[in-house]
Design a protein around this motif. Structure first.
Motif, mmCIF file in Angstrom:
data_model
loop_
_atom_site.group_PDB
_atom_site.id
_atom_site.type_symbol
_atom_site.label_atom_id
_atom_site.label_comp_id
_atom_site.label_asym_id
_atom_site.label_seq_id
_atom_site.Cartn_x
_atom_site.Cartn_y
_atom_site.Cartn_z
ATOM 1 N N ARG A 185 1.871 -1.612 1.960
ATOM 2 C CA ARG A 185 2.759 -2.384 1.074
ATOM 3 C C ARG A 185 2.046 -3.565 0.435
ATOM 4 O O ARG A 185 2.243 -3.853 -0.745
ATOM 5 C CB ARG A 185 3.957 -2.901 1.875
ATOM 6 C CG ARG A 185 4.860 -1.822 2.437
ATOM 7 C CD ARG A 185 6.091 -2.446 3.050
ATOM 8 N NE ARG A 185 6.917 -1.455 3.740
ATOM 9 C CZ ARG A 185 6.995 -1.326 5.059
ATOM 10 N NH1 ARG A 185 6.297 -2.144 5.846
ATOM 11 N NH2 ARG A 185 7.763 -0.405 5.603
ATOM 12 N N ALA A 186 1.208 -4.266 1.224
ATOM 13 C CA ALA A 186 0.624 -5.514 0.746
ATOM 14 C C ALA A 186 -0.697 -5.328 0.012
ATOM 15 O O ALA A 186 -1.045 -6.155 -0.837
ATOM 16 C CB ALA A 186 0.421 -6.481 1.924
ATOM 17 N N GLY A 187 -1.439 -4.276 0.321
ATOM 18 C CA GLY A 187 -2.767 -4.151 -0.257
ATOM 19 C C GLY A 187 -3.024 -2.883 -1.039
ATOM 20 O O GLY A 187 -3.416 -2.922 -2.206
ATOM 21 N N TRP A 188 -2.805 -1.756 -0.393
ATOM 22 C CA TRP A 188 -3.238 -0.487 -0.985
ATOM 23 C C TRP A 188 -2.403 -0.120 -2.223
ATOM 24 O O TRP A 188 -2.944 0.116 -3.309
ATOM 25 C CB TRP A 188 -3.158 0.599 0.086
ATOM 26 C CG TRP A 188 -3.880 1.861 -0.285
ATOM 27 C CD1 TRP A 188 -4.631 2.078 -1.389
ATOM 28 C CD2 TRP A 188 -3.892 3.077 0.456
ATOM 29 N NE1 TRP A 188 -5.134 3.344 -1.391
ATOM 30 C CE2 TRP A 188 -4.694 3.997 -0.244
ATOM 31 C CE3 TRP A 188 -3.333 3.484 1.656
ATOM 32 C CZ2 TRP A 188 -4.933 5.282 0.204
ATOM 33 C CZ3 TRP A 188 -3.568 4.771 2.116
ATOM 34 C CH2 TRP A 188 -4.365 5.656 1.395
ATOM 35 N N LEU A 189 -1.084 -0.046 -2.067
ATOM 36 C CA LEU A 189 -0.248 0.334 -3.208
ATOM 37 C C LEU A 189 -0.315 -0.676 -4.352
ATOM 38 O O LEU A 189 -0.427 -0.275 -5.522
ATOM 39 C CB LEU A 189 1.202 0.530 -2.744
ATOM 40 C CG LEU A 189 1.520 1.889 -2.117
ATOM 41 C CD1 LEU A 189 2.984 1.953 -1.717
ATOM 42 C CD2 LEU A 189 1.182 3.021 -3.075
ATOM 43 N N LEU A 194 -1.282 0.299 -8.147
ATOM 44 C CA LEU A 194 -0.376 0.007 -9.257
ATOM 45 C C LEU A 194 -1.051 -0.857 -10.310
ATOM 46 O O LEU A 194 -0.857 -0.655 -11.519
ATOM 47 C CB LEU A 194 0.877 -0.699 -8.721
ATOM 48 C CG LEU A 194 1.799 0.161 -7.850
ATOM 49 C CD1 LEU A 194 2.876 -0.680 -7.206
ATOM 50 C CD2 LEU A 194 2.429 1.283 -8.670
ATOM 51 N N GLN A 195 -1.840 -1.830 -9.848
ATOM 52 C CA GLN A 195 -2.577 -2.669 -10.783
ATOM 53 C C GLN A 195 -3.566 -1.838 -11.595
ATOM 54 O O GLN A 195 -3.745 -2.047 -12.798
ATOM 55 C CB GLN A 195 -3.311 -3.765 -9.999
ATOM 56 C CG GLN A 195 -4.251 -4.624 -10.806
ATOM 57 C CD GLN A 195 -3.523 -5.693 -11.579
ATOM 58 O OE1 GLN A 195 -2.358 -5.935 -11.317
ATOM 59 N NE2 GLN A 195 -4.197 -6.313 -12.529
ATOM 60 N N ARG A 196 -4.198 -0.886 -10.945
ATOM 61 C CA ARG A 196 -5.224 -0.083 -11.601
ATOM 62 C C ARG A 196 -4.622 0.878 -12.622
ATOM 63 O O ARG A 196 -5.181 1.061 -13.715
ATOM 64 C CB ARG A 196 -6.010 0.702 -10.547
ATOM 65 C CG ARG A 196 -7.176 1.515 -11.118
ATOM 66 C CD ARG A 196 -7.743 2.452 -10.063
ATOM 67 N NE ARG A 196 -8.010 1.758 -8.814
ATOM 68 C CZ ARG A 196 -8.289 2.380 -7.664
ATOM 69 N NH1 ARG A 196 -8.298 3.709 -7.628
ATOM 70 N NH2 ARG A 196 -8.522 1.687 -6.565
#
Length: 592
Positions: A206-210, A214-216
């Motif tokens: 939730r805090a890092g991977w997704l 999403l940013q990418r």
């Protein structure tokens, strides 16, 4: 007149055609914007779906790569199982950017009548025996049923999905396939040596991977423009990830696009262990300990924060329509203004032509009289002293008439519409009225009009140009004499009015003539305008007197008004700011 009517009709026909053309353009623009909006909606939807597909591929590829890195080959000795797994886990953690991907890592080792669990201790970097977590109860039961060879053992994806605690768990079998040779390949039975159990760290997801993915794939504005949810495929009411936690609004079935996550590419994992020879059926799909099917265990739902892409495009369409129709209305306004200004320009041109004709006539008449009188005097036709004196008076009167006409034209040409009196001086109203009556005496006497003058002696002075103000009153008195008709009466009065803390002197000039028709009242102050009565009765004038009077009064910060009734007469009122009585004495002293 017929020409004017025809010109007016053509102008209105032109306006009607322009309005019809504008309406047609508006309809076509509306349809075109609708088609463009539909294409834009499909473009946004397909672009969003393509971005989500790439995001899903990156997520699943990273997950599959981690599983492939942690799962040893089946050829390794069973006694080195724990070191083998621990080494691969340590190597993977050193080489990956997502070393916090897994919360718990364990090995399920089949024994005679049970399945032993070896849990990895991240602090020691080694596996050790551990009790089965309560949330892993379903995995343990399915593993034991699998070990016992029960027909119902294993997980089947068609009966309600895995328990809540297994939503982020992968169970990967390490399979040993028989060596080539022996019985026919289709009778070979692979052996499941153990199972690698991986539980994702949902907090890290939730805090890092997704957010990174999403940013990418959705860009820097993706998290701001879209509402994103990740839910289990078997239990959509449970939320694994939510980008907008403050609103509390769920997406549900109203998503603009969706994609499946948490899908391990099983064939890629099994490709290393399965023998490559004809007739051998490689395993397809996930192992029976975990969910099967051709889609991932999670579903990502995406919806625009405006409510949907449909609403976003509709809002943009409304904005485009507003701008378009505003431009069309502006075009129609410009056309209407153009027609109006064109008609005014035509009217002004007509008035100027009439002015030239009137001035030519006004100049020719006195010049003809002066020329004839001078010719008679020069030729000796007139010898009687009384007749000579009368001829001389005639020449003088006609000369003054020419002089007044030329001065009026020159004054009008030299006075701007927004002119102001730069050096005003106090002027007594009574003196101003007397001077104006003296200048207009000849016309008043010719018209045989009686003058009723009512000027209070205690009136305050007005500040202005005495010659200009005298010309205003002279013009009003002259008009009253010329247009007074059979009334033969002129009234001139003055009074003081107060309002809004300011005092003003009001000078009124009245007559008992035919009056001004209501349709001409608004035009009498226009340059070059002459009413129907003046044209029909051939009353001398240039059409500049009232326009010039209005400009002079406004230059003194005043105003001029008119009241008229047909058959009852006309009253003009000149409103001028009042000065103080002391200003007259101060001006006189400064002049001395």
């Amino acid at each position: 007149m017929n020409f004017d009517k025809r010109q007016g009709l053509l102008s209105w026909v032109f306006v009607g055609l322009m309005f019809a053309l504008t309406a047609t353009l508006g309809v076509l623009q509306y349809r075109w914007i609708g088609e463009v909006s539909q294409a834009e909606r499909e473009r946004l939807r397909s672009g969003l779906q393509a971005s989500l597909v790439r995001l899903s591929q990156d997520f699943n590829t990273e997950l599959t790569a981690a599983c492939a890195a942690l799962l040893p080959e089946a050829s390794a000795a069973e006694r080195d199982r724990e070191k083998l797994y621990a080494g691969r886990l340590a190597h993977w953690r050193e080489s990956t950017r997502h070393d916090r991907m897994f919360r718990r890592v364990a090995i399920a080792v089949p024994e005679t009548n049970s399945v032993q669990l070896l849990m990895f201790d991240f602090s020691r970097g080694a596996f050790s025996p551990a009790d089965w977590p309560a949330t892993w109860k379903g995995i343990r039961e399915r593993a034991e049923a699998r070990l016992a060879g029960e027909p119902g053992g294993g997980w089947r994806g068609g009966f309600g999905g895995p328990p809540e605690g297994e939503l982020a768990i992968l169970a990967l079998p390490r399979i040993q396939f028989p060596e080539p040779g022996g019985e026919p390949p289709r009778r070979e039975r692979p052996v499941e040596l153990d199972w690698l159990i991986l539980e994702l760290d949902l907090e890290y997801v939730r805090a890092g991977w997704l957010p990174e993915l999403l940013q990418r794939h959705l860009g820097a504005r993706g998290m701001l423009e879209y509402q994103i949810e990740v839910v289990p495929r078997w239990n959509p009411d449970q939320i694994l990830f939510q980008s907008d936690t403050e609103s509390g609004e769920r997406i549900g079935s109203r998503a603009d696009a969706s994609v499946y996550l948490f899908e391990v590419q099983w064939e890629q994992l099994m490709r290393r262990s399965a023998p490559r020879r004809p007739g051998f059926d490689r395993p397809k799909g996930p192992p029976r300990l975990m969910p099967g099917g051709d889609r991932g265990g999670w579903q990502m739902l995406v919806r625009h924060k405006s409510g949907s892409l449909e609403k976003l495009v509709a809002r943009s369409r409304i904005g485009n329509l507003v701008v378009t129709f505003a431009i069309l209305l502006l075009m129609m306004g410009v056309v209407a203004a153009l027609v109006r200004f064109t008609r005014r320009a035509q009217r002004l041109a007509e008035l100027q032509m009439e002015f030239v004709a009137n001035v030519s006539h006004e100049l020719r008449t006195p010049l003809s009289v002066i020329s004839s009188a001078a010719y008679n005097l020069q030729g000796g036709v007139v010898n009687d002293p009384k007749k000579v004196q009368r001829y001389g008076e005639l020449i003088r009167n006609e000369g003054e008439r020419l002089k007044e006409m030329v001065e009026q034209v020159l004054r009008f040409a030299g006075l701007k519409a927004d002119a102001r009196i730069e050096h005003p001086e106090p002027v007594l109203v009574e003196t101003l009225v007397e001077d104006a009556l003296r200048d207009a005496r000849r016309i008043i006497e010719e018209s045989q009009c009686a003058v009723d003058k009512q000027i209070p002696p205690d009136l305050p002075p007005v500040l202005g140009d005495p010659a200009a103000l005298r010309h205003v009153l002279q013009n009003l008195l002259t008009n009253a004499a010329k247009y007074g008709g059979d009334g033969r009466w002129i009234g001139i009065s003055a009074e003081v009015q107060s309002g809004d803390g300011n005092k003003q002197v009001v000078i009124r000039v009245r007559d008992k003539g035919q009056g001004i028709p209501p349709d001409e009242v608004k035009q009498i102050f226009d340059p070059f305008y002459r009413g129907r009565t003046a044209r029909q009765d051939q009353i001398h004038g240039t059409g500049l007197g009232l326009s010039l009077a209005k400009r002079i009064v406004e230059a003194h910060h005043g105003r001029i008004a008119v009241r008229s009734a047909v058959g009852q007469g006309t009253e003009f009122s000149v409103h001028l700011p009042a000065g103080e009585p002391e200003q007259v004495d101060e001006f006189a002293n400064s002049a001395d």
